[in-house]
Design an enzyme around this catalytic site. Structure first.
Site, PDB file in Angstrom:
ATOM      1  N   GLU A  15      54.159  11.299  79.493  1.00 50.25           N
ATOM      2  CA  GLU A  15      53.991  11.943  78.182  1.00 50.25           C
ATOM      3  C   GLU A  15      53.832  13.462  78.289  1.00 50.25           C
ATOM      4  O   GLU A  15      53.754  14.158  77.275  1.00 50.25           O
ATOM      5  CB  GLU A  15      52.790  11.344  77.446  1.00 50.25           C
ATOM      6  CG  GLU A  15      53.028   9.917  76.979  1.00 50.25           C
ATOM      7  CD  GLU A  15      51.903   9.424  76.086  1.00 50.25           C
ATOM      8  OE1 GLU A  15      51.913   9.765  74.891  1.00 50.25           O
ATOM      9  OE2 GLU A  15      51.028   8.710  76.579  1.00 50.25           O
ATOM     10  N   SER A 167      53.073   6.668  72.879  1.00 49.35           N
ATOM     11  CA  SER A 167      54.491   6.907  72.571  1.00 49.35           C
ATOM     12  C   SER A 167      55.321   5.625  72.525  1.00 49.35           C
ATOM     13  O   SER A 167      56.523   5.647  72.754  1.00 49.35           O
ATOM     14  CB  SER A 167      55.117   7.876  73.589  1.00 49.35           C
ATOM     15  OG  SER A 167      54.580   9.151  73.411  1.00 49.35           O
ATOM     16  N   SER A 307      56.667  16.960  63.977  1.00 49.62           N
ATOM     17  CA  SER A 307      55.635  15.922  64.077  1.00 49.62           C
ATOM     18  C   SER A 307      54.945  15.685  62.740  1.00 49.62           C
ATOM     19  O   SER A 307      54.965  16.532  61.850  1.00 49.62           O
ATOM     20  CB  SER A 307      54.588  16.311  65.126  1.00 49.62           C
ATOM     21  OG  SER A 307      55.150  16.387  66.406  1.00 49.62           O
TER      22      SER A 307
END
Length: 334
Positions: A15, A167, A307
């Site tokens: 990540e 994720s 985001s």
């Protein structure tokens, strides 16, 4: 004097690449008139700041200070934008607590707890207006007979996911019993997930993601929700990071009653889990019943321009610059 901010990024897992994108965006938005910002890259190899000349300066881990040109620099606050280990699971927060450096995210216990989806559900399942999907939490010891355990307790379709991942890595939707063994293996074998697997009954409904933060005056501020509509079976890694696979609607099209209920629930989740800084709560509204179902909480949500949190900040009529300033000031004050 400007506030000295350590913008902590990187990480020990896959990540890290998302962390770098998030922190680059945060860096671009923070008000440099008020804050001196130093991006600190934490990897397994080093903890370091790289200056404008490309020269690397190692962090002194005794007190998280930097020495540049024989001058020692001490930070006023750490802004943590590090997804996965060690920034999202409480390890970094525990270290910062020990050296007395304030930071922008949840504390060590909350961060550690919320990385574990099963343990989180155990705490929030008592919130009156919030449901949790029926589930089974599997440990390493259960692996040999995981299939039988799941089949005896749950009904199809199912979500199978690592209990401590991020994720959507290692996550699968299972529509037939034949698909279950492969999905269990993928979840068990996903990197850095503690060999625990959470299997949940699938809730059919609309999916939402909503941010909340504590401002510099100590007040809880709920951001507008985002509705997630994906062309895939569910909001998986590809759907999250491949343009065009997912439609995100911010602010979400909710009735006044749904909106007020969502705001109330999100605040309750924040308080019960003893959160700090900004977090994001994901939930379903079930089609037939209009009931709210908890999906998960993210204590270091993504911060690229696309985001959810930046979308919600803009939909709320704020700028990211003002928002990140609020988070820094709140961390310094509390």
């Amino acid at each position: 004097m400007k506030t000295k901010v350590a913008l902590i990024t990187g990480g020990y897992t896959g990540e890290a690449e998302i962390s770098y994108k998030s922190s680059a965006f945060v860096y671009s938005q923070i008000d440099k008139e008020k804050y001196d910002v130093y991006p600190i890259d934490i990897t397994l190899e080093s903890w370091a700041y790289t200056d404008e000349n490309g020269q690397k300066h190692e962090i002194n881990r005794q007190d998280f200070s930097l020495t540049i040109h024989n001058e020692t620099l001490h930070f006023d606050v750490a802004f943590i934008i590090l997804h996965g280990t060690p920034g999202e699971d409480g390890r970094l927060q525990g270290y910062l607590d020990m050296i007395g450096l304030p930071y922008t995210s949840c504390g060590a216990l909350t961060s550690s707890l919320t990385m574990n989806k099963g343990y989180t559900k155990a705490i929030i399942q008592d919130i009156p207006q919030l449901k949790v999907a029926k589930s089974v939490l599997l440990f390493d010891i259960d692996r040999a007979n995981a299939f039988e355990l799941v089949k005896s307790k749950l009904n199809l379709p199912l979500f199978v996911k690592p209990n401590a991942g991020g994720s959507s890595i290692g996550m699968n939707k299972v529509n037939t019993w034949e698909e279950l063994p492969k999905a269990l293996d993928e979840a068990y074998d996903a990197e850095g997930t503690g060999m625990q697997v959470l299997v949940e009954e699938f809730v059919k409904g609309r999916e939402f993601s909503q941010g909340i933060f504590r401002d510099s005056k100590g007040n809880l501020q709920v951001l507008p929700a985002t509705e997630v509509i994906t062309t895939r079976e569910f909001f998986d890694f590809e759907a999250k990071y491949t343009p065009g696979l997912t439609q995100e609607i911010t602010p979400a099209d909710l009735t006044a009653e749904q909106k007020s209920k969502a705001d109330e629930i999100i605040k309750e989740v924040y308080v019960r889990l003893n959160c700090k800084g900004m977090v994001r709560v994901d939930f379903f509204i079930q089609n037939e019943t209009d009931e709210f179902y908890f999906i998960e909480i993210n204590t270091i949500p993504g911060q690229t321009a696309q985001s959810f949190i930046p979308q919600q900040v803009r939909a709320d009529g704020r700028t990211e610059t003002k928002f990140y300033g609020e988070l820094i000031e709140a961390a310094k004050n509390h």
